[in-house]
Design a protein around this motif. Structure first.
Motif, PDB file in Angstrom:
ATOM      1  N   LEU A   1      -4.104  -3.844  -0.320  1.00 16.49           N
ATOM      2  CA  LEU A   1      -5.126  -3.686   0.728  1.00 16.49           C
ATOM      3  C   LEU A   1      -5.822  -5.006   0.995  1.00 16.49           C
ATOM      4  O   LEU A   1      -6.065  -5.371   2.157  1.00 16.49           O
ATOM      5  CB  LEU A   1      -6.174  -2.669   0.274  1.00 16.49           C
ATOM      6  CG  LEU A   1      -6.019  -1.221   0.695  1.00 16.49           C
ATOM      7  CD1 LEU A   1      -7.162  -0.415   0.140  1.00 16.49           C
ATOM      8  CD2 LEU A   1      -6.020  -1.102   2.211  1.00 16.49           C
TER       9      LEU A   1
ATOM     10  N   ILE B   1      -2.312  -1.167  -5.459  1.00 19.96           N
ATOM     11  CA  ILE B   1      -2.719  -0.688  -4.137  1.00 19.96           C
ATOM     12  C   ILE B   1      -3.920  -1.485  -3.648  1.00 19.96           C
ATOM     13  O   ILE B   1      -3.973  -1.924  -2.489  1.00 19.96           O
ATOM     14  CB  ILE B   1      -3.050   0.819  -4.185  1.00 19.96           C
ATOM     15  CG1 ILE B   1      -1.793   1.615  -4.488  1.00 19.96           C
ATOM     16  CG2 ILE B   1      -3.661   1.279  -2.881  1.00 19.96           C
ATOM     17  CD1 ILE B   1      -2.040   3.082  -4.599  1.00 19.96           C
ATOM     18  N   VAL B   2      -4.890  -1.716  -4.547  1.00 21.37           N
ATOM     19  CA  VAL B   2      -6.082  -2.470  -4.151  1.00 21.37           C
ATOM     20  C   VAL B   2      -5.708  -3.882  -3.744  1.00 21.37           C
ATOM     21  O   VAL B   2      -6.176  -4.402  -2.725  1.00 21.37           O
ATOM     22  CB  VAL B   2      -7.102  -2.482  -5.310  1.00 21.37           C
ATOM     23  CG1 VAL B   2      -8.304  -3.309  -4.932  1.00 21.37           C
ATOM     24  CG2 VAL B   2      -7.522  -1.082  -5.653  1.00 21.37           C
TER      25      VAL B   2
ATOM     26  N   LYS C   1      -8.795   8.057  -2.830  1.00 22.50           N
ATOM     27  CA  LYS C   1      -7.949   8.372  -1.679  1.00 22.50           C
ATOM     28  C   LYS C   1      -8.665   8.021  -0.365  1.00 22.50           C
ATOM     29  O   LYS C   1      -8.108   7.391   0.525  1.00 22.50           O
ATOM     30  CB  LYS C   1      -7.693   9.871  -1.711  1.00 22.50           C
ATOM     31  CG  LYS C   1      -6.352  10.324  -1.240  1.00 22.50           C
ATOM     32  CD  LYS C   1      -6.342  11.817  -1.409  1.00 22.50           C
ATOM     33  CE  LYS C   1      -4.994  12.434  -1.424  1.00 22.50           C
ATOM     34  NZ  LYS C   1      -5.072  13.886  -1.581  1.00 22.50           N
TER      35      LYS C   1
ATOM     36  N   VAL D   1       0.841  -1.203   0.000  1.00 26.36           N
ATOM     37  CA  VAL D   1       0.000   0.000   0.000  1.00 26.36           C
ATOM     38  C   VAL D   1       0.873   1.248   0.000  1.00 26.36           C
ATOM     39  O   VAL D   1       0.601   2.222  -0.697  1.00 26.36           O
ATOM     40  CB  VAL D   1      -0.936   0.009   1.231  1.00 26.36           C
ATOM     41  CG1 VAL D   1      -1.648   1.334   1.345  1.00 26.36           C
ATOM     42  CG2 VAL D   1      -1.932  -1.096   1.134  1.00 26.36           C
TER      43      VAL D   1
ATOM     44  N   GLN E   1     -11.043   5.901   0.021  1.00 23.13           N
ATOM     45  CA  GLN E   1     -11.231   4.463   0.192  1.00 23.13           C
ATOM     46  C   GLN E   1      -9.966   3.769   0.639  1.00 23.13           C
ATOM     47  O   GLN E   1     -10.026   2.827   1.431  1.00 23.13           O
ATOM     48  CB  GLN E   1     -11.711   3.843  -1.106  1.00 23.13           C
ATOM     49  CG  GLN E   1     -13.106   4.236  -1.415  1.00 23.13           C
ATOM     50  CD  GLN E   1     -13.664   3.432  -2.554  1.00 23.13           C
ATOM     51  OE1 GLN E   1     -13.609   2.224  -2.551  1.00 23.13           O
ATOM     52  NE2 GLN E   1     -14.198   4.107  -3.531  1.00 23.13           N
ATOM     53  N   VAL E   2      -8.796   4.215   0.132  1.00 23.42           N
ATOM     54  CA  VAL E   2      -7.563   3.566   0.568  1.00 23.42           C
ATOM     55  C   VAL E   2      -7.349   3.816   2.053  1.00 23.42           C
ATOM     56  O   VAL E   2      -7.110   2.886   2.834  1.00 23.42           O
ATOM     57  CB  VAL E   2      -6.363   4.071  -0.255  1.00 23.42           C
ATOM     58  CG1 VAL E   2      -5.071   3.553   0.332  1.00 23.42           C
ATOM     59  CG2 VAL E   2      -6.491   3.620  -1.683  1.00 23.42           C
TER      60      VAL E   2
ATOM     61  N   TRP F   1      -7.399  12.637   3.898  1.00 26.01           N
ATOM     62  CA  TRP F   1      -8.482  12.402   2.948  1.00 26.01           C
ATOM     63  C   TRP F   1      -9.600  13.426   3.073  1.00 26.01           C
ATOM     64  O   TRP F   1     -10.340  13.645   2.142  1.00 26.01           O
ATOM     65  CB  TRP F   1      -9.064  11.009   3.162  1.00 26.01           C
ATOM     66  CG  TRP F   1      -9.599  10.779   4.544  1.00 26.01           C
ATOM     67  CD1 TRP F   1      -8.913  10.321   5.610  1.00 26.01           C
ATOM     68  CD2 TRP F   1     -10.922  11.034   5.005  1.00 26.01           C
ATOM     69  NE1 TRP F   1      -9.725  10.277   6.708  1.00 26.01           N
ATOM     70  CE2 TRP F   1     -10.962  10.704   6.365  1.00 26.01           C
ATOM     71  CE3 TRP F   1     -12.078  11.508   4.393  1.00 26.01           C
ATOM     72  CZ2 TRP F   1     -12.114  10.834   7.124  1.00 26.01           C
ATOM     73  CZ3 TRP F   1     -13.223  11.644   5.152  1.00 26.01           C
ATOM     74  CH2 TRP F   1     -13.231  11.304   6.512  1.00 26.01           C
TER      75      TRP F   1
ATOM     76  N   ILE G   1     -14.024  -0.126  -4.688  1.00 21.53           N
ATOM     77  CA  ILE G   1     -12.761   0.556  -4.972  1.00 21.53           C
ATOM     78  C   ILE G   1     -12.297   0.214  -6.394  1.00 21.53           C
ATOM     79  O   ILE G   1     -11.749   1.071  -7.101  1.00 21.53           O
ATOM     80  CB  ILE G   1     -11.705   0.209  -3.905  1.00 21.53           C
ATOM     81  CG1 ILE G   1     -10.564   1.217  -3.936  1.00 21.53           C
ATOM     82  CG2 ILE G   1     -11.154  -1.164  -4.031  1.00 21.53           C
ATOM     83  CD1 ILE G   1      -9.671   1.134  -2.738  1.00 21.53           C
TER      84      ILE G   1
END
Lengths: 113, 511
Positions: free
Chosen positions: A31, A27-28, B166, A18, B168-169, B233, A89
């Motif tokens: 996560l 990134i997803v 952003k 991440v 959501q991360v 965020w 996402i």
């Protein structure tokens, strides 16, 4: 103990991903790895050495060892929630790709400050 | 009369609305507009009536399972003073925002999806404040934040999508930390019911494991509440969302899904702890000052308001943090109650005036099509109602009498001086002065500068005006909350449920 260490290692792998990857999809994925390391920990917590599946026959024997069923129910619910967040996402990532033509976060910076 | 089943309505009604709007809404055109406002009006009236009844703590066991050997097995919904206070904030703002959206949402396509997501978000938040066990709290939290992710991206333009990604991360990271914290609590106590956890942890010596769990939960929920080291965020997400949603996010979501849970855990579930209380107070003081300094340089109206949300949440956090410190040090409980009361009072005030300011920003955007303060101007003559309401909200947020913000900040500062936190008192006053400066800027550039600009701007339609005027009136009326008699009805039960700490658990287990 080894198995908890490996679980923690998986968490760190996800965290590293991440923090360092520049691609939206990566990134997803990172996560998701982090999420699943927590699910793994949850499932491990309910495990008892030598325990059976928590299905009790009637009349139930006195000295049957079963694993804790509650964390399993929690993991199932948490996986469903993770599915919803992932779908959300990824939808946003695909819409971003359509707008910007790239998955690189260095080029997606309309918002500053 | 046992009215505990009424509690469930706060979750069932908006969930039912979220189901009915996309299904029935296809058959009956226009239903979505009025159904969500109607449902929210019903919930608002219900919450206000409950508050006037001043009920004893009530629990509702889903499924009706009784406790076996004093171990609770049902899913508990708990209504106590603090939950009721938060329910009031959520449902009043929820009704006014959804009523405002009737006109505002014409700027976007697919309005029924907007109302569906909004109902889901409100159902989630009502669930969070009512949940009596940790895992359901997590589930309701996710319901509300997933719908808020979708609502932030509702405009599907470049900046909305980027802000939502952003959000959501960081939100996903927070959820992972929260789930980890909850599972570690389960590992230690083998129960998920908050009251049961509290009774098990009551006599335990604070060890490194518990400290670690507390830190995980504080970090997780601080990201959701956008306190200062974790705030990245918020300005993007809150300024990109449609305005009624910005009002809900800034006014309610960061409180119900963030701060409420921190407060509930630290007061009612974990044994009070001086170091953690100090940490909370420091985070609050940082948010209060850095938030306002970041705000003053902004030229995008909604970003400016979003940064002020961080700063005003800092006031709430220092109020509650000082109370926690005093209780943990076994200082004067009256001053602790005063500080906590000031914090909670500022929480409802912030919901009202920040909600109003975002609705004002939405009205200006509706009339002129811009959020840039440099392009506004000359709206004083063309939009007199927006001017009046935003003026009262700006005075309230800057802490000028007779508006509500003055009294809550005054209570926090008095409590800080009496409790010996002189430095915090000075910081609170300084933050308030900078806030005043940045809202003078907003008033001047939006309404008075350049009288010839924006000749086509007109006053906004009735539903938007109605919501803004009601909130402006509430800015004045909430000042009455400090008068003895009214204070006992609304504020004192919420403060008591925090200052009594472990009583919460004992009462739930006794019912």
């Amino acid at each position: 103990m080894t198995v908890y260490t490996l679980c923690f290692l998986l968490f760190l792998v996800g965290l590293y991903g991440v923090l360092t990857s520049r691609n939206l999809i990566k990134i997803v994925i990172s996560l998701t790895i982090m999420e699943f390391s927590v699910f793994l920990l949850l499932a491990l917590m309910g495990y008892i050495q030598g325990g059976d599946a928590p299905i009790l026959p009637l009349p139930s024997p006195d000295n049957q060892i079963i694993v804790d069923p509650l964390p399993q129910a929690m993991v199932l619910t948490a996986i469903v929630i993770a599915l919803a967040t992932n779908a959300m996402i990824l939808t946003i990532a695909i819409r971003l790709y359509k707008k910007y033509g790239t998955f690189d976060i260095r080029e997606i910076r309309d918002l500053k400050g | 009369m046992d009215a505990s089943y009424l509690i469930t309505l706060f979750v069932i009604v908006p969930l039912g609305g979220a189901f009915l709007i996309p299904t029935l809404g296809r058959l009956i055109p226009g239903l979505h507009r009025f159904l969500s406002s109607g449902l929210m009006l019903f919930l608002m009236v219900l919450a206000i009536l409950l508050a006037f009844q001043r009920p004893e703590m009530q629990t509702y066991r889903i499924g009706g399972w009784e406790a076996v050997n004093n171990i609770p097995i049902a899913i508990y919904l708990v209504l106590d003073g603090l939950s009721l206070f938060l329910l009031l904030i959520i449902n009043i703002l929820g009704f006014l925002s959804s009523f405002y959206a009737i006109s505002y949402i014409k700027r976007y396509t697919n309005p029924h999806l907007f109302y569906t997501l909004m109902c889901l978000m409100i159902a989630g938040m009502n669930g969070v404040v009512l949940a009596g066990d940790l895992f359901n709290l997590y589930v309701f939290l996710e319901i509300s934040v997933i719908s808020s992710y979708a609502l932030v991206a509702y405009g599907v333009e470049r900046s909305e999508l980027e802000a939502s990604f952003k959000y959501q991360v960081l939100g996903g990271l927070a959820s992972i930390l929260i789930l980890l914290g909850i599972s570690l609590i389960y590992w230690r106590t083998k129960t998920l019911n908050m009251a049961d956890v509290a009774l098990i942890l009551k006599d335990s010596v604070p060890d490194i494991f518990l400290r670690f769990v507390q830190l995980l939960l504080i970090v997780g929920f601080s990201i959701k509440a956008a306190l200062i080291p974790f705030h990245a965020w918020l300005p993007d997400a809150h300024s990109s969302a449609p305005s009624p949603i910005s009002a809900m996010l800034s006014g309610v979501l960061i409180k119900a899904a963030g701060l409420y849970v921190i407060v509930r855990f630290l007061f009612n579930m974990f044994p009070l702890n001086e170091e953690i209380a100090l940490l909370i107070t420091v985070i609050g003081a940082l948010s209060m000052i850095i938030g306002v300094i970041l705000a003053i340089g902004q030229w995008d109206l909604k970003r400016l308001l979003a940064y002020h949300s961080i700063s005003q949440m800092g006031y709430v956090v220092i109020g509650i943090g000082m109370g926690m410190l005093l209780l943990a040090r076994e200082g004067n409980p009256l001053i602790a109650a005063l500080a906590i009361g000031g914090g909670l009072y500022h929480m409802i005030n912030h919901a009202v005036f920040k909600g109003l300011l975002f609705l004002n920003a939405g009205a200006i955007e509706y009339a002129t099509g811009t959020r840039d303060l440099n392009l506004m101007g000359g709206l004083a003559r063309r939009m007199p109602w927006t001017l009046g309401t935003s003026f009262s909200a700006s005075m309230a947020i800057s802490g000028l009498p007779p508006f509500n913000g003055f009294f809550s900040k005054l209570i926090i500062i008095i409590a800080a001086v009496q409790g010996g936190f002189y430095f915090l008192a000075v910081l609170a006053v300084a933050g308030s002065v900078i806030t005043l400066a940045s809202f003078m800027k907003f008033q001047r550039y939006a309404f008075f500068n350049d009288p010839g600009a924006n000749p086509e701007a007109k006053e906004v339609p009735f539903p938007m005006l109605f919501s803004m005027i009601s909130l402006a009136i509430m800015c004045l009326v909430l000042s009455l909350l400090i008068i003895p008699g009214i204070r006992e009805t609304f504020l004192t039960p919420a403060v008591e449920s925090l200052t009594q700490t472990i009583e919460y658990a004992i009462k739930i287990m006794a019912i």
